[in-house]
Scaffold this motif. Structure first.
Motif, short mmCIF file in Angstrom:
data_model
loop_
_atom_site.label_atom_id
_atom_site.label_comp_id
_atom_site.label_asym_id
_atom_site.label_seq_id
_atom_site.Cartn_x
_atom_site.Cartn_y
_atom_site.Cartn_z
N ALA A 172 29.54 -8.56 -2.74
CA ALA A 172 28.43 -7.91 -2.03
C ALA A 172 27.90 -8.84 -0.95
CB ALA A 172 27.32 -7.55 -3.02
N HIS A 173 27.10 -8.28 -0.07
CA HIS A 173 26.55 -9.07 1.02
C HIS A 173 25.64 -10.16 0.46
CE1 HIS A 173 25.16 -10.07 4.98
NE2 HIS A 173 23.90 -9.86 4.62
N ALA A 174 25.93 -11.41 0.79
CA ALA A 174 25.19 -12.55 0.25
C ALA A 174 24.25 -13.11 1.31
CB ALA A 174 26.15 -13.62 -0.23
N GLU A 175 23.16 -13.67 0.83
CA GLU A 175 22.18 -14.32 1.70
C GLU A 175 22.05 -15.79 1.30
OE1 GLU A 175 20.75 -12.90 4.18
OE2 GLU A 175 21.07 -10.76 3.80
N ARG A 176 21.74 -16.62 2.27
CA ARG A 176 21.48 -18.02 1.95
C ARG A 176 20.12 -18.16 1.30
NH1 ARG A 176 22.26 -20.68 7.71
NH2 ARG A 176 20.74 -19.03 8.10
N VAL A 177 19.98 -19.18 0.46
CA VAL A 177 18.70 -19.42 -0.21
C VAL A 177 17.60 -19.64 0.81
CG1 VAL A 177 17.46 -21.06 -1.68
CG2 VAL A 177 19.74 -20.28 -2.33
N ARG A 178 17.88 -20.29 1.92
CA ARG A 178 16.87 -20.58 2.93
C ARG A 178 16.36 -19.30 3.61
NH1 ARG A 178 19.58 -24.16 7.46
NH2 ARG A 178 17.39 -24.25 8.05
N ASP A 179 17.14 -18.20 3.53
CA ASP A 179 16.71 -16.93 4.12
C ASP A 179 15.92 -16.07 3.13
OD1 ASP A 179 18.01 -17.56 6.52
OD2 ASP A 179 19.92 -16.77 5.76
N LEU A 180 15.90 -16.47 1.87
CA LEU A 180 15.19 -15.70 0.85
C LEU A 180 13.83 -16.30 0.51
CD1 LEU A 180 18.15 -15.01 -1.61
CD2 LEU A 180 17.16 -13.43 0.06
N GLY A 181 13.60 -17.55 0.82
CA GLY A 181 12.32 -18.19 0.48
C GLY A 181 12.22 -19.56 1.11
N GLN A 182 11.22 -20.32 0.68
CA GLN A 182 11.01 -21.65 1.23
C GLN A 182 10.38 -22.56 0.19
OE1 GLN A 182 8.33 -21.18 4.54
NE2 GLN A 182 6.55 -20.79 3.26
N PHE A 183 10.51 -23.84 0.41
CA PHE A 183 9.94 -24.82 -0.50
C PHE A 183 8.43 -24.88 -0.32
CE2 PHE A 183 14.32 -26.30 0.00
CZ PHE A 183 14.68 -26.49 -1.34
#
Length: 366
Positions: free
Chosen positions: A21-32
């Motif tokens: 399935a279409h994957a997203e990078r962790v940096r595009d899903l949230g932030q520290f």
């Protein structure tokens, strides 16, 4: 040959089934947590305007006296200086994460009084404050204004864009750094942009697959990460985590309605239960006409008017659209286009479907 054909079809089907399935990078899903920008604001004065500044407003007069006092000039009491060449302004800026003293940031300058234009003006040295009341930057410089305002003596006026807002590229110098907590403590938290337990669990699993025993879920938004204490090693681990691919959960079914513009947005997760829609348009038209009635010749009558009313009712013929269970977004759009509905009619139909229990989605009115 038939066996080879069947094997080829099976291989193609297996390939399609195994496509990720279409994957997203962790940096595009949230932030520290803590690694974010901070808002700065300040109050200042722009000078050098060609007669397009404020009138003799009290707050601007006080600001000019304060500026003059810093320069060693004391204005006589009771005398208001001519301020058509100056304007009181608010300055806003975003302080990036890890910004250090001496670095430059952009600022936006906006009028708060009756100034007509900031074109050609220069901002006097102004302190920019954070939410805690501390000074974090100092702003000064010449404004770049993209708007234009021109008027004639007869009252005609032409305005292009917004001449009362300007920008100074790298117009502020950072004077104080903001503590982010990046290099303190054993745990560092990472937050999703939008709460979702399934997505949080998938991010945790992806991180632990790459870096075992690193992440744990605290709630639907926050993950706790056990990272090395050394800033250099911690930065390397954070960079690796941000580039991990994750398949996020499907977004919740949602219909967004902008009541001001009539815009309707339906996401791909929206499904319909079996329902039939018939949308007609009823038009009632009332026309009022007055006719003049003349008396007969040589009579004693007087000229009068008679009222004639014409009432007509028209109803457009509309077909009925049938939605079967689990109808997707494309089928919904095709059926509504067949009905020829307008955006306002679409809102009414969606509200009726929601009340009928056929629309399985959240309706958000903005």
């Amino acid at each position: 040959m038939r066996l080879l054909a069947h094997l080829a079809r099976a291989a193609i089907a297996l390939t399609l089934l195994t496509v990720p399935a279409h994957a997203e990078r962790v940096r595009d899903l949230g932030q520290f947590q803590g690694v974010r920008t901070n808002q700065l604001t300040g109050y200042g004065v722009v000078v050098g305007l060609p007669g397009t500044g404020d009138d003799n407003l009290e707050y601007l007069t006080q600001a000019m006296k304060g500026v003059s006092g810093r320069m060693g000039l004391t204005l006589p009491p009771g005398i208001a200086p001519g301020l058509k060449n100056a304007a009181a302004v608010m300055i806003t800026a975003d302080l990036p994460a890890f910004a250090k003293p001496g670095q430059r940031i952009d600022v936006t300058v906006s009028t708060i009084g009756k100034a007509k234009s900031l074109r050609g003006g220069a901002l006097i040295l102004t302190a920019l404050y954070g939410a805690d009341g501390q000074v974090y930057a100092m702003a000064q410089g010449n404004l770049a204004v993209g708007g234009l305002d021109a008027s004639g003596r007869d009252g005609s006026k032409v305005t292009v864009n917004i001449p009362t807002v300007g920008r100074i590229a790298e117009g502020a110098s950072v004077e104080r750094a903001v503590a982010t907590g990046f290099d303190s403590g054993e745990m560092l938290r990472w937050n999703l942009f939008e709460a979702d337990f399934l997505t949080a669990a998938r991010v945790r699993d992806a991180i632990n697959t790459r870096l075992p025993n690193t992440a744990s879920v605290e709630d639907g938004v926050t993950l706790a990460l056990r990272l090395p204490g050394n800033p250099d090693s911690r930065a390397s681990v954070m960079a690796a985590i941000e580039m991990i691919d994750v398949n996020p959960a499907e977004t919740a079914a949602r219909v967004i309605v902008n009541s001001r513009t009539g815009t309707v947005v339906i996401n791909s997760a929206v499904r319909l239960s079996p329902a039939a829609i018939s949308h007609g348009k009823l038009t009632v038209r009332v026309e009022e006409n007055q006719q003049v009635v003349q008396p007969a010749p040589f009579s004693r009558g007087r000229t009068a008017t008679e009222q004639h009313s014409n009432v007509s009712v028209e109803e457009e013929n509309r077909s009925v659209a049938l939605f079967r269970g689990g109808a997707s977004l494309s089928k919904v759009v095709d059926a509504l286009n067949m009905l020829g509905v307008t955006p306002s009619d679409l809102v009414a139909i969606l509200e009726a479907l929601k009340q009928a229990g056929a629309l399985k989605a959240e309706m958000v009115i903005i």
